[in-house]
Write an enzyme that holds these catalytic residues in place. Structure first.
Site, PDB file in Angstrom:
ATOM      1  N   CYS A   1       0.837  -1.207   0.000  1.00 46.57           N
ATOM      2  CA  CYS A   1       0.000   0.000   0.000  1.00 46.57           C
ATOM      3  C   CYS A   1       0.871   1.257   0.000  1.00 46.57           C
ATOM      4  O   CYS A   1       1.427   1.622   1.041  1.00 46.57           O
ATOM      5  CB  CYS A   1      -0.926  -0.018   1.213  1.00 46.57           C
ATOM      6  SG  CYS A   1      -1.938   1.456   1.385  1.00 46.57           S
TER       7      CYS A   1
ATOM      8  N   CYS B   1      -0.383   4.096   2.226  1.00 48.52           N
ATOM      9  CA  CYS B   1      -0.167   3.855   3.664  1.00 48.52           C
ATOM     10  C   CYS B   1       1.298   4.013   4.049  1.00 48.52           C
ATOM     11  O   CYS B   1       1.623   4.590   5.082  1.00 48.52           O
ATOM     12  CB  CYS B   1      -0.604   2.435   4.043  1.00 48.52           C
ATOM     13  SG  CYS B   1      -2.186   1.945   3.363  1.00 48.52           S
ATOM     14  N   ASP B   2       2.203   3.489   3.243  1.00 44.72           N
ATOM     15  CA  ASP B   2       3.594   3.339   3.690  1.00 44.72           C
ATOM     16  C   ASP B   2       4.618   4.200   2.944  1.00 44.72           C
ATOM     17  O   ASP B   2       5.792   4.223   3.337  1.00 44.72           O
ATOM     18  CB  ASP B   2       4.011   1.859   3.574  1.00 44.72           C
ATOM     19  CG  ASP B   2       3.171   0.977   4.488  1.00 44.72           C
ATOM     20  OD1 ASP B   2       2.683   1.490   5.516  1.00 44.72           O
ATOM     21  OD2 ASP B   2       2.981  -0.200   4.164  1.00 44.72           O
TER      22      ASP B   2
HETATM   23  C1  LIG Z   1      -0.263  -3.841   5.545  1.00 50.16           C
HETATM   24  C2  LIG Z   1      -1.356  -2.811   5.418  1.00 50.16           C
HETATM   25  C3  LIG Z   1      -1.141  -1.537   5.912  1.00 50.16           C
HETATM   26  C4  LIG Z   1      -2.148  -0.586   5.826  1.00 50.16           C
HETATM   27  N1  LIG Z   1      -1.916   0.652   6.347  1.00 50.16           N
HETATM   28  C5  LIG Z   1      -2.916   1.564   6.330  1.00 50.16           C
HETATM   29  C6  LIG Z   1      -2.716   2.848   6.926  1.00 50.16           C
HETATM   30  O1  LIG Z   1      -1.642   3.151   7.425  1.00 50.16           O
HETATM   31  N2  LIG Z   1      -3.760   3.701   6.914  1.00 50.16           N
HETATM   32  C7  LIG Z   1      -4.983   3.386   6.343  1.00 50.16           C
HETATM   33  O2  LIG Z   1      -5.907   4.192   6.402  1.00 50.16           O
HETATM   34  N3  LIG Z   1      -5.174   2.194   5.739  1.00 50.16           N
HETATM   35  C8  LIG Z   1      -4.180   1.289   5.726  1.00 50.16           C
HETATM   36  N4  LIG Z   1      -4.383   0.069   5.124  1.00 50.16           N
HETATM   37  C9  LIG Z   1      -5.657  -0.181   4.454  1.00 50.16           C
HETATM   38  C10 LIG Z   1      -6.743  -0.538   5.485  1.00 50.16           C
HETATM   39  O3  LIG Z   1      -6.280  -1.600   6.275  1.00 50.16           O
HETATM   40  C11 LIG Z   1      -8.050  -0.932   4.799  1.00 50.16           C
HETATM   41  O4  LIG Z   1      -8.457   0.107   3.939  1.00 50.16           O
HETATM   42  C12 LIG Z   1      -9.146  -1.175   5.834  1.00 50.16           C
HETATM   43  O5  LIG Z   1      -8.733  -2.132   6.779  1.00 50.16           O
HETATM   44  C13 LIG Z   1     -10.429  -1.648   5.172  1.00 50.16           C
HETATM   45  O6  LIG Z   1     -11.352  -1.870   6.181  1.00 50.16           O
HETATM   46  P1  LIG Z   1     -12.604  -2.847   5.982  1.00 50.16           P
HETATM   47  O7  LIG Z   1     -13.345  -2.800   7.261  1.00 50.16           O
HETATM   48  O8  LIG Z   1     -13.307  -2.521   4.742  1.00 50.16           O
HETATM   49  O9  LIG Z   1     -11.980  -4.317   5.738  1.00 50.16           O
HETATM   50  P2  LIG Z   1     -10.846  -5.162   6.438  1.00 50.16           P
HETATM   51  O10 LIG Z   1     -10.014  -4.386   7.356  1.00 50.16           O
HETATM   52  O11 LIG Z   1     -10.208  -5.908   5.332  1.00 50.16           O
HETATM   53  O12 LIG Z   1     -11.687  -6.200   7.320  1.00 50.16           O
HETATM   54  C14 LIG Z   1     -12.442  -7.203   6.708  1.00 50.16           C
HETATM   55  C15 LIG Z   1     -13.061  -8.074   7.772  1.00 50.16           C
HETATM   56  O13 LIG Z   1     -13.955  -9.011   7.146  1.00 50.16           O
HETATM   57  C16 LIG Z   1     -13.767 -10.285   7.722  1.00 50.16           C
HETATM   58  N5  LIG Z   1     -14.241 -11.291   6.754  1.00 50.16           N
HETATM   59  C17 LIG Z   1     -13.780 -11.563   5.514  1.00 50.16           C
HETATM   60  N6  LIG Z   1     -14.481 -12.568   4.961  1.00 50.16           N
HETATM   61  C18 LIG Z   1     -15.429 -12.938   5.876  1.00 50.16           C
HETATM   62  C19 LIG Z   1     -16.459 -13.925   5.912  1.00 50.16           C
HETATM   63  N7  LIG Z   1     -16.695 -14.743   4.877  1.00 50.16           N
HETATM   64  N8  LIG Z   1     -17.221 -14.038   7.037  1.00 50.16           N
HETATM   65  C20 LIG Z   1     -17.012 -13.214   8.096  1.00 50.16           C
HETATM   66  N9  LIG Z   1     -16.063 -12.250   8.107  1.00 50.16           N
HETATM   67  C21 LIG Z   1     -15.272 -12.122   7.026  1.00 50.16           C
HETATM   68  C22 LIG Z   1     -12.297 -10.350   8.049  1.00 50.16           C
HETATM   69  O14 LIG Z   1     -12.033 -11.311   9.042  1.00 50.16           O
HETATM   70  C23 LIG Z   1     -12.068  -8.913   8.562  1.00 50.16           C
HETATM   71  O15 LIG Z   1     -12.381  -8.851   9.931  1.00 50.16           O
HETATM   72  C24 LIG Z   1      -3.398  -0.907   5.198  1.00 50.16           C
HETATM   73  C25 LIG Z   1      -3.594  -2.189   4.685  1.00 50.16           C
HETATM   74  C26 LIG Z   1      -2.592  -3.137   4.802  1.00 50.16           C
HETATM   75  C27 LIG Z   1      -2.830  -4.529   4.254  1.00 50.16           C
END
Ligand SMILES: Cc1cc2nc3c(=O)[nH]c(=O)nc-3n(C[C@H](O)[C@H](O)[C@H](O)COP(=O)(O)OP(=O)(O)OC[C@H]3O[C@@H](n4cnc5c(N)ncnc54)[C@H](O)[C@@H]3O)c2cc1C
Length: 325
Positions: free
Chosen positions: A146, A149-150
């Protein structure tokens, strides 16, 4: 316990920033809420260390701590949380005596079936990996997925971007803001990226290209120091040192289990109805979606949290109309 005997107003699938934020809103509106936390409780941010760009934390905060705080905040308003993974959703016309329950959704987990009047899908997405030796070992230790992010952590460094599509060109161009140099490493001479994006990258004096190179492995001690590449034409193998690597070969939304139930685009991102009054409504009435499983563009924690709030407010409004009709 047979979870089917309980009927929730809202079930939130996923426990990332979108899911926890949605839960804060629905539970504060006295809607009986269950979060199903899935294979990665807390979501993607639990896999990173420093998060610098989430508002409210001027010194930055560790990803797992941020999500623990969100969980605690949702818990304060009585949200229930189970560790399960949903594999299937069904719609049913209700046979209950409850006049407010005309229909409901049945969500199949690994050992229980959960029933709810509405659903918020917030299952996120994951970055595609190269699947080569030592990639996992150096994840977060010089390998990032990302740039937004980094990128900031690589100020004045020489970094490499791995990929040949639009994502790679976009990430490389963005990273020139911070890095001393950005080298795009690609296994062919031609790019999948649109010609305009390639041209833009080629014109940038900070961007270099290493083409016809197949990635063999990452090398280093505790952090990654170099990459071993094999020339696809000469078959020569060599080590190329860089301060950091950005893997930019796309993302995969976690929406397989929704196939055929709600509409997605060809990559699997959930399509939401952003023109009508429920902006987060999916193609199935009563199912809303938020966060990275919808959003292929911004992919940020704060954006996911904002969409989670929208989905919760939409679900709340939708449930009210169900009671009135
Ligand atoms: C290494 C890394 C660093 C990052 N750094 C940053 C940063 O510094 N700042 C920033 O703003 N963003 C950052 N991001 C991006 C950020 O993490 C995402 O944009 C954010 O987490 C998205 O949130 P979300 O709730 O949509 O999904 P996610 O955080 O992806 O959560 C998805 C959830 O769905 C659950 N799930 C999936 N499939 C199922 C299923 N079938 N049944 C039940 N549950 C399920 C998973 O277990 C998880 O709990 C980073 C991402 C990564 C990978």
């Amino acid at each position: 316990m047979n979870e089917k005997s309980k009927i929730y107003d809202v079930i939130i699938i996923g426990s990332g920033p979108a899911g926890y934020t949605a839960a804060v809103y629905t539970s504060r509106a006295f809607l009986k809420t269950l979060i199903i936390s899935g294979p990665t409780p807390g979501g993607q941010l639990t896999t990173t260390s420093e998060v610098d760009n989430y508002p409210g934390f001027p010194e930055g905060i560790l990803g797992p701590e941020l999500l623990e705080r969100m969980k605690k905040q949702a818990g304060r308003f009585g949200v229930e949380i189970v560790n399960d993974e949903i594999s299937n959703i069904k719609y049913q016309i209700s046979n209950s005596n409850d006049k407010n329950l005309k229909s409901s959704f049945l969500l199949a987990g690994s050992s229980n079936v959960y029933e709810s009047r509405s659903v918020i899908v917030s299952t996120g997405a994951s970055a595609k990996t190269l699947g080569i030796p030592s990639e996992e070992k150096f994840r977060g230790k010089g390998i990032s997925y990302c740039a937004t992010c980094d990128g900031f952590f690589f100020r004045g460094k020489n970094i490499a971007v791995l990929g040949g599509g639009d994502t790679a060109m976009e990430e490389a161009t963005f990273l020139t803001r911070f890095a001393e140099s950005v080298t795009i490493i690609h296994r062919r001479e031609e790019f999948r990226a649109s010609p305009i994006m390639v041209e833009k990258a080629k014109k940038d004096s900070k961007i270099k290209f290493l083409l016809n190179k197949e990635i063999v492995e990452f090398k280093g001690e505790t952090t990654v120091k170099s990459i071993k590449l094999k020339d696809t034409k000469s078959k020569e193998v060599g080590d190329f040192p860089f301060d950091g690597f950005f893997v930019a070969i796309g993302h995969k939304p976690a929406t397989e289990f929704l196939k055929g139930f709600i509409k997605t685009d060809d990559k699997g991102y959930v399509l939401i109805n952003d023109k009508e009054k429920y902006k987060t409504a999916t193609s199935a009435g009563g199912i809303f979606a938020a966060g990275d499983c919808v959003d292929s563009i911004y992919r940020q924690g704060i954006v996911a949290a904002g969409m989670g709030a929208m989905a919760a407010l939409d679900a709340q409004k939708w449930l009210e109309t169900q009671e009135l009709s």
